[in-house]
Write a protein that holds these residues in place. Structure first.
Motif, mmCIF file in Angstrom:
data_model
loop_
_atom_site.group_PDB
_atom_site.id
_atom_site.type_symbol
_atom_site.label_atom_id
_atom_site.label_comp_id
_atom_site.label_asym_id
_atom_site.label_seq_id
_atom_site.Cartn_x
_atom_site.Cartn_y
_atom_site.Cartn_z
ATOM 1 N N ALA A 98 0.837 -1.208 0.000
ATOM 2 C CA ALA A 98 0.000 0.000 0.000
ATOM 3 C C ALA A 98 0.869 1.254 0.000
ATOM 4 C CB ALA A 98 -0.926 -0.016 1.215
ATOM 5 N N ALA A 99 1.953 1.245 0.790
ATOM 6 C CA ALA A 99 2.852 2.405 0.822
ATOM 7 C C ALA A 99 3.537 2.605 -0.523
ATOM 8 C CB ALA A 99 3.886 2.223 1.931
ATOM 9 N N ALA A 100 3.924 1.514 -1.192
ATOM 10 C CA ALA A 100 4.566 1.634 -2.500
ATOM 11 C C ALA A 100 3.600 2.197 -3.537
ATOM 12 C CB ALA A 100 5.085 0.271 -2.957
ATOM 13 N N ILE A 101 2.328 1.852 -3.436
ATOM 14 C CA ILE A 101 1.338 2.378 -4.383
ATOM 15 C C ILE A 101 1.017 3.831 -4.077
ATOM 16 C CG2 ILE A 101 -1.035 2.107 -5.216
ATOM 17 C CD1 ILE A 101 -0.750 -0.880 -4.673
ATOM 18 N N GLY A 102 0.981 4.168 -2.782
ATOM 19 C CA GLY A 102 0.629 5.527 -2.391
ATOM 20 C C GLY A 102 -0.768 5.645 -1.833
#
Length: 496
Positions: A253-257
């Protein structure tokens, strides 16, 4: 140089009106200040509201073939998640903003030196013979910069801007790597959980059988306690695997934003280690050449070195002075005075020797850094390729061991059903098969990690054409359009 010319009286009011007109014309090009304060709650709300169902994101993904047809449902596999990350990840916006800053530097570097306007104004007490008490004039300071100096400055700014544009691609590659690494971790954690659950079921069945035999006095308590300890260890391992599943989803989720709760609403198609390409078909020399051609840090280092060459040339050009001319007109108590002055910087104390020495030393530093970078890339490519090939071999061996354990477990099942083996032997065979399955899961996890490390080292996709660069180019075009639209919206807000 000063030239005096006697002429008719020129009223100071005319000069003042002319000066006012010049200032008004120049003022029409001024931009007005527009405050844009950061609001913490607003930015947090915007980040929290980001969703994979956003219409703008879905439109962007359809433009890049996801889904391929309008009637198809979107499959959230690796490529779809990478597209969403490139569109939503804040790191991409930072990289684009840094590139815009360097582009603005190109405009600054191309600007010519503005002339200075001096307006001398005096009032005299001596007004004999009908002379005017006023002295007023217009004097310009014009700087004619050397052509070579301006060209070197422009070239340096353009090269720095080109390096910043490559940095956008590099950040996009890093975002892609973060998504793939998180997906691989999620796949490994889920597979590990399923494998541990199967092992726990076998050990639990064994524990029940051993307990009954121990009650009947057919087995020592030591064997029962050892099996109980194994069961506890597996349950702790399962708890850890489930924690890793949650952590991997949070990293994804953090990598996607987006926030993790937005990711919980979709079904994710995880990668399969069996579908990875055979890197052993690529000779090591070709792999190294690919890295030296494709890696963004290599390309950026070359541009940085070229920009430093331009900076050195700029310092050398500064040894030669610019031409400063000061033409003007002064109305001095009924006299019209035309004047033309000139000025040069005299290199009495230095002639930019220090700046030139610094630029040359910086160029030598960049040369050494580039050689060091190349050597490091060659070593990392060789290590990553060897690691990947070794992990593929380990994965093949794990597959063979798993197949052998499955055959043995099937053989014991048939013997158990025929009465030639007892239930404990059958459970032991199933437990060995479950352990072999766990070893295969671990080998696939290592293989996925080695494959990701190899691609990250090469900065090139091994199993497909480099689609990431095309996506970034589209994002850059959209950013250009947004900036152009914003500039058009502010045209009517300039000062009159």
């Amino acid at each position: 140089m000063l030239v005096r010319h006697q002429a008719a009286v020129c009223p100071p009011v005319r000069l003042a009106v002319l000066l006012l007109l010049l200032l008004l014309v120049a003022g029409c090009a001024l931009q007005s200040y527009e405050p844009q304060p950061l609001q913490v709650r607003q930015t947090y709300s915007e980040l929290a509201d980001r969703s994979l169902d956003a219409p703008a994101l879905r439109k962007f993904m359809r433009a890049h073939g996801r889904p391929a047809d309008d009637g198809q449902s979107l499959v959230w596999d690796e490529q779809a998640l990478v597209l969403a990350a490139l569109y939503l990840n804040p790191d991409m916006q930072v990289a684009l903003a840094e590139w815009r800053l360097q582009q603005a530097g190109e405009v600054t570097a191309a600007q010519r030196i503005n002339p200075n306007l001096n307006v001398p104004l005096e009032w005299h007490t001596d007004t004999g013979d009908g002379q005017s008490p006023w002295m007023i004039g217009l004097v310009f300071d014009l700087v004619f910069e050397r052509r070579g100096k301006r060209a070197a400055r422009i070239e340096r700014a353009e090269l720095q801007s080109a390096a910043a544009r490559i940095a956008v691609d590099e950040v996009a590659w890093q975002v892609r790597g973060q998504v793939r690494q998180a997906l691989a971790s999620l796949a490994v954690a889920r597979a590990g959980s399923e494998s541990l659950q199967r092992r726990i079921e076998v050990v639990e069945a064994t524990q029940q059988l051993l307990g009954r035999r121990q009650e009947l006095g057919q087995m020592a308590a030591f064997e029962l306690n050892r099996n109980r300890l194994e069961l506890q260890r597996l349950r702790l391992g399962l708890s850890e695997q489930r924690r890793q599943v949650v952590a991997a989803r949070n990293r994804l989720a953090a990598a996607i934003g987006i926030t993790p709760d937005k990711l919980a609403t979709i079904d994710i198609e995880l990668p399969d280690a069996a579908a990875l390409p055979a890197a052993e078909s690529v000779p090591v020399a070709d792999v190294q050449g690919l890295a030296l051609r494709e890696r963004y840090d290599i390309r950026m280092a070359l541009l940085e070195y070229a920009a430093q060459e331009a900076a050195l040339r700029l310092q050398i050009e500064k040894q030669y002075p610019d031409i400063n001319l000061s033409p003007g007109f002064v109305f001095d108590q009924s006299d019209n005075v035309w004047e033309l002055g000139s000025a040069w910087v005299l290199p009495l104390f230095h002639n930019h020797q220090g700046e030139i020495a610094e630029a040359m030393a910086r160029r030598r530093l960049l040369q050494a850094r580039f050689i060091d970078l190349q050597a490091g890339v060659i070593a990392r490519v060789a290590n990553a390729r060897s690691e990947y090939l070794g992990r593929r071999q380990t994965n093949r061996e794990a597959q063979e061991l798993k197949a052998e354990a499955d055959r043995h477990a099937e053989q014991m099942r048939r013997q158990f059903e025929a009465g030639y083996a007892d239930r404990l032997q059958f459970l032991r065979a199933r437990q060995v098969a479950a352990e072999a399955d766990q070893a295969l899961v671990d080998s696939r996890a290592a293989l996925l990690s080695a494959h990701a490390a190899l691609e990250q080292t090469l900065q090139h996709e091994l199993n497909a054409s480099n689609r990431t660069a095309a996506v970034v180019a589209d994002l850059v075009d959209k950013d250009n359009a947004a900036i152009a639209a914003g500039a058009a919206g502010t045209e009517g807000e300039t000062n009159p």
